[in-house]
Design a protein around this motif. Structure first.
Motif, PDB file in Angstrom:
ATOM      1  N   LYS A   1       8.332  -5.170  -7.155  1.00 56.92           N
ATOM      2  CA  LYS A   1       6.987  -4.973  -7.707  1.00 56.92           C
ATOM      3  C   LYS A   1       6.726  -3.477  -7.948  1.00 56.92           C
ATOM      4  O   LYS A   1       6.148  -3.083  -8.963  1.00 56.92           O
ATOM      5  N   TRP A   2       7.157  -2.668  -7.012  1.00 56.11           N
ATOM      6  CA  TRP A   2       7.005  -1.203  -7.161  1.00 56.11           C
ATOM      7  C   TRP A   2       7.789  -0.720  -8.380  1.00 56.11           C
ATOM      8  O   TRP A   2       7.276   0.011  -9.223  1.00 56.11           O
ATOM      9  N   ILE A   3       9.024  -1.147  -8.492  1.00 61.25           N
ATOM     10  CA  ILE A   3       9.863  -0.667  -9.592  1.00 61.25           C
ATOM     11  C   ILE A   3       9.315  -1.151 -10.933  1.00 61.25           C
ATOM     12  O   ILE A   3       9.377  -0.434 -11.946  1.00 61.25           O
TER      13      ILE A   3
ATOM     14  N   PRO B   1       0.814  -1.226   0.000  1.00 63.67           N
ATOM     15  CA  PRO B   1       0.000   0.000   0.000  1.00 63.67           C
ATOM     16  C   PRO B   1       0.846   1.275   0.000  1.00 63.67           C
ATOM     17  O   PRO B   1       0.510   2.244  -0.667  1.00 63.67           O
ATOM     18  N   LEU B   2       1.980   1.229   0.708  1.00 65.60           N
ATOM     19  CA  LEU B   2       2.851   2.410   0.748  1.00 65.60           C
ATOM     20  C   LEU B   2       3.402   2.714  -0.631  1.00 65.60           C
ATOM     21  O   LEU B   2       3.344   3.855  -1.109  1.00 65.60           O
ATOM     22  N   PHE B   3       3.922   1.675  -1.315  1.00 64.94           N
ATOM     23  CA  PHE B   3       4.496   1.896  -2.634  1.00 64.94           C
ATOM     24  C   PHE B   3       3.440   2.334  -3.632  1.00 64.94           C
ATOM     25  O   PHE B   3       3.695   3.109  -4.554  1.00 64.94           O
ATOM     26  N   GLU B   4       2.240   1.824  -3.483  1.00 61.00           N
ATOM     27  CA  GLU B   4       1.142   2.216  -4.372  1.00 61.00           C
ATOM     28  C   GLU B   4       0.832   3.703  -4.199  1.00 61.00           C
ATOM     29  O   GLU B   4       0.655   4.432  -5.176  1.00 61.00           O
ATOM     30  N   LYS B   5       0.803   4.148  -2.943  1.00 66.23           N
ATOM     31  CA  LYS B   5       0.555   5.576  -2.690  1.00 66.23           C
ATOM     32  C   LYS B   5       1.682   6.427  -3.278  1.00 66.23           C
ATOM     33  O   LYS B   5       1.429   7.462  -3.908  1.00 66.23           O
TER      34      LYS B   5
END
Lengths: 126, 365
Positions: free
Chosen positions: A81-83, A44-48
């Motif tokens: 996943k974020w990258i 959730p943090l990386f999505e934000k």
């Protein structure tokens, strides 16, 4: 409060802070990420961060791992996943990710440079 | 329309025959004249119908040889290329309504401009060629798609293999990491034991020093006893005969003091040797302790590096997993596209066939 409006995350042995820099934002990791499923916190943090950076057209993001003593495989999966979300963006929306690491911590030296191969040119390490 | 035209022609022929009969029977002319008149009328009828047959079944084209007048004659092969469309007014002057036969004119087709390029036979032929070309394109396209699918499947298989290899590598690195952790733990135990040994040998050395101090004390005491025994001997000598018994005791005490001194010296030597040995052990234990401490740090680095390898392989697995999903999706999409294309093309070919058959039927009529 930072320009993305994201609060700091403190859970178990990890603390994650988001702050503004001169050219973008910084996400700083302090402590250990060794919980069984860190994706509950990290995804959730990386999505934000990702959606906020894209929406506000922030040019670069610094991911500071210098104070992170331990990261388990589920944690690095969430980072990867974020990258990889960055890879899916069109060229005009792509932002730069700069990873700062601690050369005295061996696992950082071995693993973090691999992240630069996910989106060549957009992810750098120093 | 064709049947009606035939009926009209037949009626016209009958009318012509009736006319001839009427002329022969009722016309008040001589027999020879009747014959001549009948011949003329029959000739006119013949010319008219012959011309009508020629016009109806064959339309002459500009610059091309005349075809047969037989309606059932087989169609000539269509020339190449397709000629430019031309138009011709078909109604012959003799059959013009103003020429006399109004009934015929009613059944005539209205004057039309016919497109000379519209030849059902040629169009059918061209459709057949078109169909052949489409078939060839389909075959090539399907071959290309099939090759593409083979390539896509190959990529999918290789991505799957990469995923399996990275999975295996991750497990191997994990096992190595766990082993390094065990070794690190063992080294930690050894280091702890060495530290404890170092501490104990230090205590031992301290205790040996205390023993040495006690020995020194005992040696002093022995020395004093020896001096006292000498004094006792002097006093006994002064006492003369009465002091002789005391002299013996003093002498024995002196001997005992000397033996005690000798034993103490031996003990002192032994203690000194012990202290030397203890010192050596301490030195070696300290060296071992320092070395294991270094190895422990090195093991931590190895464990850290292995952990880094595990994390790097995890990244590869994440990418491989995504690539595997995408290539599988692409392979499924390709199969679907091939099937859809085949279905659409089969349908189109079916329609072309129907059209060609319709044209051929039309041409035969």
């Amino acid at each position: 409060m930072n320009k993305l409006g994201i609060d700091s995350v403190i859970q178990d042995k990890i603390k994650i802070e988001v702050s503004d820099t001169a050219t973008g934002v910084m996400v700083k990791f302090t402590g250990d990420i060794d919980m069984e499923d860190p994706s509950i916190v990290l995804d959730p943090l990386f999505e934000k961060v990702h959606s906020g950076v894209v929406a506000k057209k922030v040019p670069d993001v610094v991911a500071d791992f210098q104070a992170l003593n331990f990261l388990n495989s589920s944690g690095i999966k969430a980072v990867a996943k974020w990258i990889m979300k960055l890879a899916m963006l069109p060229a005009d929306q792509k932002y730069a990710i700069k990873i700062t690491h601690n050369k005295a911590i061996t696992w950082q030296v071995t693993s973090l440079p691999t992240l630069t191969f996910l989106v060549p040119g957009a992810v750098k390490i120093e | 329309m064709k049947q009606r035209t035939n009926q009209v022609d037949f009626l016209a022929f009958l009318a012509g025959l009736l006319l001839v009969f009427s002329l022969l029977v009722f016309t008040p002319v001589p027999e020879a004249g009747k014959i001549v008149l009948a011949a003329v009328v029959i000739s006119v009828i013949y010319v008219v119908f012959a011309f009508r047959l020629k016009v109806r079944f064959e339309i002459p084209r500009r610059g091309e040889p005349q075809d047969t007048l037989e309606p059932d004659a087989p169609a000539q092969p269509a020339p190449e290329p397709l000629p430019v469309a031309e138009t011709v007014t078909v109604l012959p002057a003799a059959l013009h309504p103003e020429a006399g036969d109004a009934e015929l004119a009613d059944f005539e087709s209205p004057v039309e401009e016919l497109d000379l390029a519209f030849d059902p036979g040629e169009l059918s032929h061209r459709l057949a060629e078109f169909k052949t070309r489409i078939n060839e394109s389909i075959v090539h396209s399907n071959l290309a798609l099939a090759e593409f699918k083979v390539g896509s499947d190959f990529i999918f298989e290789n991505v799957g293999r990469t995923f399996d290899i990275s999975d295996n590598l991750a497990n191997t690195a994990k096992q190595a990491f766990e082993m390094s952790e065990k070794v690190q733990s063992g080294v930690g135990i050894v280091t702890g034991a060495l530290t404890e040994s170092l501490k104990n040998t230090g205590l031992l050395f301290e205790q040996s020093k205390k023993i040495s101090m006690i020995l020194d004390l005992m040696s002093d005491i022995s020395e004093k006893i020896h001096v006292l025994s000498i004094n006792a001997s002097i006093v006994s000598a002064r006492a003369g005969q009465q002091g002789k018994a005391f002299e013996v005791v003093a002498k024995e005490i002196r001997n005992l003091a000397k033996e005690t001194e000798n034993s103490l010296a031996d003990i002192e030597n032994t203690i000194t040797e012990l202290q030397g040995t203890i010192g050596g052990v301490i030195s070696r234990v300290k060296t071992a302790h320092d070395e294991t401490e270094l190895e422990k740090n090195a093991l931590m680095s190895v464990a850290g590096a292995l952990q880094g390898v595990i994390l790097a392989v995890e990244i590869i697995r994440a990418v491989s997993s995504l690539a595997k999903e995408k290539s599988q999706e692409q392979s499924v999409n390709l199969s679907r596209i091939i099937e859809q294309e085949k279905s659409v093309l089969d349908q189109s070919l079916g329609e072309l066939d129907s059209l060609r058959q319709a044209l051929e039927s039309n041409k035969k009529e």
